[in-house]
Design a protein around this motif. Structure first.
Motif: not given
Length: 318
Positions: A223-234
């Motif tokens: 979940f930390e990784s998946l959230e990190r991907v979204g935050v970087k994209a944002r």
């Protein structure tokens, strides 16, 4: 430049407990040896007979890591050795066929592109699924990022050729991620306006072996990784002036994560991701009509839980 003048491609293979599958991977690559300058096997922790396997292939160089650092870290270690204009990554249990590298190399050279998608087959014990790029990936800016964020994934790592300079420019693989490493890379490449092209020759074979595949349990690290991907994209999307459609796709990404979190019983995470997406984002997702109906009637939390229970019940009847 003709692709037959000199080998222009280096191959990087991260290998973790892969001695039993690695020979097939290497042999499939050697069928296109005229295009391959060097093959680097990065052994991600020394656990089996990978060294003995690699010693049987003169064209293959072995890099050994004393500790297991993960696939992304291993790919970056191999990438540091690459001196050719192009680089191809493939996992140690996947294969290629039908002139895949030749086709991608010809297209990427002709179009002066940075990334080339080839055909991809997802192979399981029961079926073969074809995963192709979209024609719009070549022509529409940010199409790759929009597609990946919305869950419409393209060809896997074993069917993608990169211009070495281009992948270095965007920082290569994020070794802090335990999940969605290829998705993160594709999203960053697209948001950086790298040029994409498509080849229709051959195929990369993504082999899904239940006995050796990475566990699909969604733990804290995932979940930390998946959230990190979204935050970087944002953060990257926020820098762009023409980002309206990307913002919609990003909301779809958070909607997918909220579904996953609720399915795994992670209520607070589900609520957090849902707050980033909103109800309207679910209209962007290609999800089953019944799941969409349940979400509309019961809400995201209970709708996704009931959907998951029904799927488990249906599976138990088989």
């Amino acid at each position: 430049m003709k692709t037959t003048e000199m080998p222009l491609v280096s191959v990087v293979i991260p290998a973790f407990r892969a001695a039993h599958t690695l020979p097939e991977t290497i042999n499939s690559l050697l069928l296109e040896s005229r295009y391959i300058y060097e093959i680097y096997v990065v052994e991600d922790g020394i656990f089996d007979e990978t060294q003995a396997v690699v010693s049987e292939f003169p064209k293959v160089k072995l890099i050994q890591l004393s500790q297991n650092k993960g696939g992304a870290f291993a790919r970056n270690v191999g990438m540091a050795e690459v001196t050719t204009p192009y680089v191809f990554f493939i996992d140690a249990d996947d294969k290629i066929e039908g002139g895949l590298i030749q086709g991608m190399l010809e297209r990427i050279e002709r179009h002066k592109a940075d990334v080339c998608f080839g055909p991809c087959k997802v192979v399981t014990a029961k079926k073969v699924t074809f995963v192709d790029a979209e024609p719009e990936d070549e022509t529409i800016k940010y199409n790759v990022a929009r597609r990946w964020l919305a869950g419409k994934y393209g060809p896997g790592t074993c069917a993608v050729l990169w211009r070495s300079e281009a992948i270095r420019t965007i920082g290569a693989w994020d070794d802090k991620l335990s999940r969605n490493q290829d998705g993160d890379l594709m999203i960053r490449a697209s948001l950086a306006s790298l040029r994409f092209c498509i080849s229709h020759k051959g195929a990369g074979l993504y082999i899904k072996r239940d006995s050796v595949s990475v566990s699909k349990s969604v733990d804290d690290s995932a979940f930390e990784s998946l959230e990190r991907v979204g935050v970087k994209a944002r953060d990257e999307i926020a820098k762009l002036s023409d980002a309206t459609e990307l913002q919609f796709s990003l909301k779809a990404y958070w909607a997918l994560l909220s579904l996953l979190a609720f399915r795994e019983g992670r209520r607070e995470l589900g609520k957090k991701f849902f707050s980033y997406s909103g109800t309207e984002a679910y209209k962007l997702l290609e999800i089953h009509w019944l799941l969409r109906f349940l979400i509309k009637i019961l809400g995201i939390r209970y709708g996704s839980l009931l959907w998951e229970l029904s799927r488990h019940f249906k599976h138990s009847l088989r």
